[in-house]
Design an enzyme around this catalytic site. Structure first.
Site, short mmCIF file in Angstrom:
data_model
loop_
_atom_site.label_atom_id
_atom_site.label_comp_id
_atom_site.label_asym_id
_atom_site.label_seq_id
_atom_site.Cartn_x
_atom_site.Cartn_y
_atom_site.Cartn_z
N ARG A 82 -10.82 3.65 -9.54
CA ARG A 82 -9.21 2.21 -10.10
C ARG A 82 -9.76 1.75 -11.08
O ARG A 82 -10.38 0.64 -11.07
CB ARG A 82 -8.54 2.02 -8.63
CG ARG A 82 -7.64 1.14 -8.99
CD ARG A 82 -6.55 2.14 -8.62
NE ARG A 82 -4.84 1.33 -8.91
CZ ARG A 82 -4.76 0.88 -8.13
NH1 ARG A 82 -4.74 1.19 -6.83
NH2 ARG A 82 -3.13 0.37 -8.33
N ARG A 91 -3.54 6.85 -11.31
CA ARG A 91 -4.17 6.23 -10.80
C ARG A 91 -5.49 7.33 -10.08
O ARG A 91 -5.01 8.08 -9.35
CB ARG A 91 -4.58 5.04 -9.33
CG ARG A 91 -2.99 5.99 -8.67
CD ARG A 91 -2.47 4.26 -7.99
NE ARG A 91 -1.57 3.99 -8.92
CZ ARG A 91 -0.58 2.42 -9.11
NH1 ARG A 91 -0.45 2.28 -7.48
NH2 ARG A 91 -0.12 2.22 -10.17
N ASP A 94 -5.16 5.12 -5.08
CA ASP A 94 -4.04 3.79 -4.44
C ASP A 94 -4.39 3.72 -2.29
O ASP A 94 -4.30 4.56 -1.84
CB ASP A 94 -3.13 3.80 -4.58
CG ASP A 94 -1.82 2.67 -4.78
OD1 ASP A 94 -2.93 1.54 -4.53
OD2 ASP A 94 -0.49 2.30 -4.91
#
Length: 167
Positions: A82, A91, A94
């Site tokens: 990340r 990303r 998450d």
């Protein structure tokens, strides 16, 4: 304490990233993965020049403090590569704390319930799949927000069997 965690990814095989994250949660001491939703596909909320997201919600039983859980989830995000390059950007992983029992937490680094959860179909649909009667700490039914997010397209990834992911 019981926790609901939102999972999301839109980079590097996002569905596999979420499956790997669920398996990683199962292996952590002090955390029991009780259930999780199917995987769902949704368009990005932020910048539109990024791939669609894959999302899910997991229900955990957690021994420890809310901040210990937060730090554990952040460590899993970092282990998955990340990087926080832009607000609401792409990303690899998450992990968001959505609910912790009926707690309300307003700390500089932790807000529970998650402040955006009631306006995001990609959170509400998978959460309500595994906890149809889920409530906010004030007693408001999360299902009451579904109509407000009805225009947000969230598609279940039906080829993935929810029960097959938990070993």
């Amino acid at each position: 304490m019981q926790a609901f965690i939102g999972l999301g990814s839109n980079l590097d095989q996002p569905a596999q990233r979420l499956i790997s994250a669920l398996h990683a949660l199962q292996r952590l001491p002090g955390i029991d993965l009780l259930s999780h939703s199917r995987l769902y596909r949704s368009a990005p909320i932020g910048p539109q020049d990024q791939p669609d997201y894959v999302n899910a919600v997991a229900r955990l039983q957690v021994n420890g403090t809310p901040h210990q859980l937060l730090h554990t989830l952040q460590a899993l995000e970092l282990a998955a590569g990340r990087q926080r390059l832009r607000h609401w950007g792409e990303r690899t992983l998450d992990l968001d704390i959505l609910l912790l029992d009926s707690q309300h937490i307003d700390a500089p680094d932790l807000h529970v319930p998650h402040p955006q959860m009631t306006c995001r179909a990609f959170v509400l649909q998978p959460l309500l799949e595994i906890a149809p009667g889920a409530l906010l700490p004030d007693g408001t039914a999360l299902s009451s927000f579904l109509e407000e997010v009805a225009e947000q397209a969230v598609t279940p990834m039906s080829e993935l069997d929810r029960d097959a992911l938990i070993e």
